[in-house]
Each structure stands twice: as structure tokens, then as C-alpha cells.
Write an enzyme that holds these catalytic residues in place. Structure first.
Site, PDB file in Angstrom:
ATOM      1  N   ASP A 195       0.857  -1.188   0.000  1.00  0.00           N
ATOM      2  CA  ASP A 195       0.000   0.000   0.000  1.00  0.00           C
ATOM      3  C   ASP A 195       0.893   1.238   0.000  1.00  0.00           C
ATOM      4  O   ASP A 195       1.621   1.484   0.961  1.00  0.00           O
ATOM      5  CB  ASP A 195      -0.888  -0.027   1.245  1.00  0.00           C
ATOM      6  CG  ASP A 195      -1.944   1.065   1.221  1.00  0.00           C
ATOM      7  OD1 ASP A 195      -1.931   1.878   0.272  1.00  0.00           O
ATOM      8  OD2 ASP A 195      -2.769   1.112   2.153  1.00  0.00           O
ATOM      9  N   HIS A 197      -0.465   4.159  -0.135  1.00  0.00           N
ATOM     10  CA  HIS A 197      -1.263   5.079   0.688  1.00  0.00           C
ATOM     11  C   HIS A 197      -1.366   6.472   0.076  1.00  0.00           C
ATOM     12  O   HIS A 197      -1.519   7.465   0.798  1.00  0.00           O
ATOM     13  CB  HIS A 197      -0.646   5.170   2.090  1.00  0.00           C
ATOM     14  CG  HIS A 197      -1.671   5.179   3.194  1.00  0.00           C
ATOM     15  ND1 HIS A 197      -1.939   6.298   3.945  1.00  0.00           N
ATOM     16  CD2 HIS A 197      -2.499   4.213   3.654  1.00  0.00           C
ATOM     17  CE1 HIS A 197      -2.886   6.003   4.827  1.00  0.00           C
ATOM     18  NE2 HIS A 197      -3.244   4.753   4.666  1.00  0.00           N
ATOM     19  N   GLU A 221      -1.123  -0.705  -4.106  1.00  0.00           N
ATOM     20  CA  GLU A 221      -2.352   0.006  -3.726  1.00  0.00           C
ATOM     21  C   GLU A 221      -2.135   1.508  -3.648  1.00  0.00           C
ATOM     22  O   GLU A 221      -1.121   1.964  -3.126  1.00  0.00           O
ATOM     23  CB  GLU A 221      -2.800  -0.546  -2.374  1.00  0.00           C
ATOM     24  CG  GLU A 221      -3.993   0.159  -1.765  1.00  0.00           C
ATOM     25  CD  GLU A 221      -4.464  -0.541  -0.497  1.00  0.00           C
ATOM     26  OE1 GLU A 221      -4.324  -1.786  -0.408  1.00  0.00           O
ATOM     27  OE2 GLU A 221      -4.951   0.138   0.422  1.00  0.00           O
ATOM     28  N   GLU A 247     -10.379   3.021  -1.923  1.00  0.00           N
ATOM     29  CA  GLU A 247     -10.857   3.208  -0.554  1.00  0.00           C
ATOM     30  C   GLU A 247     -11.358   4.614  -0.300  1.00  0.00           C
ATOM     31  O   GLU A 247     -12.128   4.840   0.628  1.00  0.00           O
ATOM     32  CB  GLU A 247      -9.756   2.843   0.443  1.00  0.00           C
ATOM     33  CG  GLU A 247      -8.558   3.749   0.425  1.00  0.00           C
ATOM     34  CD  GLU A 247      -7.449   3.248   1.362  1.00  0.00           C
ATOM     35  OE1 GLU A 247      -6.827   2.232   1.031  1.00  0.00           O
ATOM     36  OE2 GLU A 247      -7.234   3.868   2.409  1.00  0.00           O
ATOM     37  N   ASP A 270     -15.030   0.794   0.049  1.00  0.00           N
ATOM     38  CA  ASP A 270     -15.272   0.621   1.485  1.00  0.00           C
ATOM     39  C   ASP A 270     -16.771   0.711   1.718  1.00  0.00           C
ATOM     40  O   ASP A 270     -17.394   1.712   1.369  1.00  0.00           O
ATOM     41  CB  ASP A 270     -14.537   1.716   2.269  1.00  0.00           C
ATOM     42  CG  ASP A 270     -14.541   1.458   3.761  1.00  0.00           C
ATOM     43  OD1 ASP A 270     -15.622   1.136   4.302  1.00  0.00           O
ATOM     44  OD2 ASP A 270     -13.475   1.572   4.390  1.00  0.00           O
ATOM     45  N   HIS A 297     -11.922  -2.514   1.011  1.00  0.00           N
ATOM     46  CA  HIS A 297     -11.185  -1.822   2.082  1.00  0.00           C
ATOM     47  C   HIS A 297     -11.943  -2.007   3.399  1.00  0.00           C
ATOM     48  O   HIS A 297     -13.158  -1.880   3.443  1.00  0.00           O
ATOM     49  CB  HIS A 297     -11.129  -0.338   1.707  1.00  0.00           C
ATOM     50  CG  HIS A 297     -10.383   0.528   2.664  1.00  0.00           C
ATOM     51  ND1 HIS A 297     -10.994   1.512   3.399  1.00  0.00           N
ATOM     52  CD2 HIS A 297      -9.069   0.582   2.981  1.00  0.00           C
ATOM     53  CE1 HIS A 297     -10.094   2.142   4.124  1.00  0.00           C
ATOM     54  NE2 HIS A 297      -8.906   1.600   3.898  1.00  0.00           N
TER      55      HIS A 297
HETATM   56 MG   LIG Z   1      -4.995   1.650   1.646  1.00  0.00          MG
END
Ligand SMILES: [Mg+2]
Length: 387
Positions: A195, A197, A221, A247, A270, A297
């Protein structure tokens, strides 16, 4: 049956507030959803309250009608606050209707397509103040080893330091050390997801991917901030690793936009933000048409996790479910029936509806905090960075 009350129960889960949504009826049934949105607790509670006049007196069986009413009959639609509030209400309506019909929730979603649900373990976000060079390869490796010992065959790592405009040599070496240590700890048969992020520029994401690729990550990700949709094809081509994201997206339109780039292999909606189970099913349908799979997510609370388990049970183009093991000290106590995980798999809790509910006494003993934990996101020169 008529809806008589819709409200929220906010709980201090240690690292964040959980915002649970409760729908009650004139027949005494209670349905539970979750709309947790970090650092936006008051906004979400207020957004749910704004929806209440549209729901009181309505028939809770009309889930789709009510979804459309909440989405379309107000001038301001979309955005993460509105969609998260809608998500929590939509989940609660599903729970409530399945209870009323005497069936597990997944029966409302098409019924079982699998017997159990594969989980991956999230190894955490690294040190809260981690910037270039501060990630601990040993800590990640230990954590990954414990996950495999607990039965998981897939883990996710945030192997890239914060603040990557263009990666320095030190940052690339740090990432290489982390990834090498984790791969060495888990062996070749365990899947490792990375990830980023949204910490990287597109160029930085490609540079880090070059370091990561020899260790065969399963997916990469959020390689960049979510608004950089037009950059995704270049990143996917340059990275040479399947791209996962979603997400921070809500509503089918935002997911359709990224699907149309052809650059995404895995969507990560999510259920607390995308529009609930109703919209999650539509997003899954879109993804299926593009040959894309789903890894929802799920770092929030156990009510969201339970809804995700029902969704996974009934969704064919689903890949794996995120699970933050032991993410909060009250994780098990907050539910009337705790979720059970074994050997890296789970099934929905037994019984009708969601199969579990919020333990209101435990929730009352842990009221939401006004000051959710904030993470430090500064580079050594004092400037801010995405974390
Ligand atoms: Mg993430």
C-alpha cells in the site's frame, strides 16, 4: 412495518471513533450499520441526522427506494460525508430486512457463492512519525511472520516511507530492505500487497515499484492521490505491478471513471463510504464488466467487517477481504456475537440478518472521543506530506 427512529452510536475504539448507525421500527426490530469516517465524526453524525426526516414512517423493506430517496431527493448528492451516512443507513436496512425475513443477510445479496472468506492481514501503517529511512524492516518482518503463524496466506505492508516527491536513494534502499525482509519472513507462497497510501507522485510510485517488483507483490495500492485518475495508465505501465485502489472513492461514478482508464486490476470500495451494500453491489457489477476483481477496504469497525463478510459470501468477482486483526481493544466486546477468524478465513456470524449487533452497554462505556488520534505527517524540513 415502519421506521420509527434512525440515530448513531459513537464509540471510542482507541485509534479512531466508530460511528454505528441504528435503524429502529414500530415492531421492535433494530438494524445496524457502520459509517465510521476518521476525523469526520461530527459531520457523519450530522449527516445521518439530516436524513432522519426522509426515513421516519417509511417501510424499511424498500431498501432500494430509500437509497434512491436519500441520494436523489436532495439537491446536494455525493461526497464522502453524505455517502458514508447513506452507507451506514443502507447497511442497517439490509440487516433489519434480513432479520424480518428470518434469513442471513447474504441471502438478500443473491445467496452464497462460496463457503468461506479468505482474509489478508494488514501489518499496520509503520511508525506514526515514519519519514524517509525510519521504517523498520525487522518490525514488519516480525509482524508478517506472526500473521503467517496465525494462518494468513496474504499480508499487506506499507513499505514506502511518507513524503515521496521523488524518492531518494535512502528511501529506495529502505523500501528494498522492508520488502526483502517481509518476503524472506513469509516465503514465496504468501501473497504480499503493498500500500503506497497515496504517498507518492506518479514518478515516485514507478520508482518504488521498480524496487518492489523483483519480490513479486500481489498488487500495488493507491500509488498516487485519488484525484490523479488520468495518470493511472502511465503508472500501471511503468510499475509493472497490478494496481489496486478505491478506498477513498464513493458512488459508482467515481469507480466507473477509474475503471475506464483500464489501469486498475483490483477495486477496493469501502462499505462505509461507497454507498453501502446497495452501491457496493453496483460497483461490483461494473467491475465485473471490466474484468476487475474486488478486495474491499476494511480497517474500520466490526459491524462494517460483518457486512463485508456477507457481501463476500454472495459476490463472485471478489478476491480477498482486508482485516485489521486486533485493531482495537474493544473489537470483540462491542458485538453481541463476536466475529470468528480462523486460519486466515472467516464466515459471517451465524443467525439471521447480520448475525450480530452492537452491544449497547459496551458502547455506552466507551463513548466517542472529541480528539481522535492524529498522525504526524511532517518531513524533516518541517513541511507537510501525505501520510
Ligand atoms: Mg490503503
Amino acid at each position: 412495518m415502519k421506521i420509527t427512529d434512525v440515530d448513531t452510536v459513537v464509540c471510542d475504539a482507541g485509534m479512531r471513533n466508530w460511528v454505528f448507525v441504528r435503524v429502529r421500527t414500530d415492531q421492535g426490530l433494530v438494524g445496524w450499520g457502520e459509517a465510521s469516517t476518521e476525523w469526520r465524526t461530527h459531520s457523519i453524525v450530522g449527516a445521518v441526522r439530516d436524513f432522519v426526516p426522509l426515513l421516519i414512517g417509511e417501510d424499511p423493506y424498500r431498501i432500494e427506494h430509500l437509497w434512491q430517496k436519500l441520494f436523489r431527493q436532495q439537491f446536494w448528492k455525493g461526497g464522502v460525508i453524505t455517502m458514508s451516512a447513506l452507507s451506514g443507513i443502507d447497511q442497517a436496512l439490509h440487516d433489519l430486512k434480513a432479520q424480518a425475513l428470518g434469513v442471513p443477510l447474504y441471502e438478500l445479496l443473491g445467496g452464497r457463492v462460496r463457503d468461506r472468506i479468505r482474509l489478508y492481514d494488514h501489518l499496520g501503517g509503520g511508525d506514526p512519525d515514519a519519514v524517509y529511512g525510519a521504517l523498520s524492516a525487522e518490525r514488519f518482518a516480525d509482524s508478517a511472520r506472526r500473521s503467517v503463524e496465525a494462518g494468513f496466506d496474504a499480508v499487506k505492508v506499507l513499505a514506502v516511507p511518507m513524503g515521496a516527491g521523488l524518492p531518494s536513494g535512502a528511501a529506495l534502499r529502505t523500501t528494498d530492505r522492508v520488502m526483502a525482509a517481509v518476503r524472506d519472513a513469509v516465503g514465496d507462497e504468501v501473497e504480499i500487497m503493498i500500500d503506497l497510501h497515496g504517498r507518492c507522485t506518479p514518478a515516485a510510485a514507478i520508482a518504488f515499484a521498480g524496487v518492489l517488483r523483483p519480490y513479486r507483490p500481489w498488487f500495488l495500492e493507491e500509488p498516487c492521490q485519488p484525484e490523479l485518475v488520468e495518470e493511472l495508465p502511465g503508472i500501471a505501465a511503468g510499475a509493472g505491478i497490478p494496481i489496486a485502489l478505491g478506498e477513498r472513492l464513493s458512488g459508482r461514478g467515481e469507480f466507473l471513471r477509474v475503471l475506464r482508464t483500464g489501469a486498475v486490476a483490483v477495486l477496493q470500495p469501502d462499505v462505509c463510504h461507497c454507498g453501502g451494500l446497495s452501491e457496493l453491489r453496483r460497483i461490483a457489477g461494473l467491475a465485473e464488466a471490466f474484468g476487475v476483481t474486488l478486495a474491499p477496504h476494511n480497517p474500520l469497525g466490526p459491524i462494517a467487517t460483518a457486512h463485508n463478510l456477507h457481501f463476500a459470501m454472495a459476490t463472485s468477482n471478489w478476491l480477498i477481504q482486508e482485516q485489521m486483526r486486533a485493531a482495537a481493544p474493544i473489537w470483540d466486546d462491542i458485538l453481541t456475537t463476536p466475529l470468528e477468524f480462523a486460519d486466515g478465513y472467516a464466515v459471517p456470524p451465524p443467525g439471521v440478518g447480520l448475525g450480530t449487533a452492537v452491544n449497547e452497554a459496551v458502547a455506552a462505556a466507551h463513548p466517542g472521543t472529541e480528539t481522535e488520534v492524529q498522525l504526524s505527517t511532517r518531513l524533516p524540513d518541517g513541511s507537510l506530506c501525505d501520510w
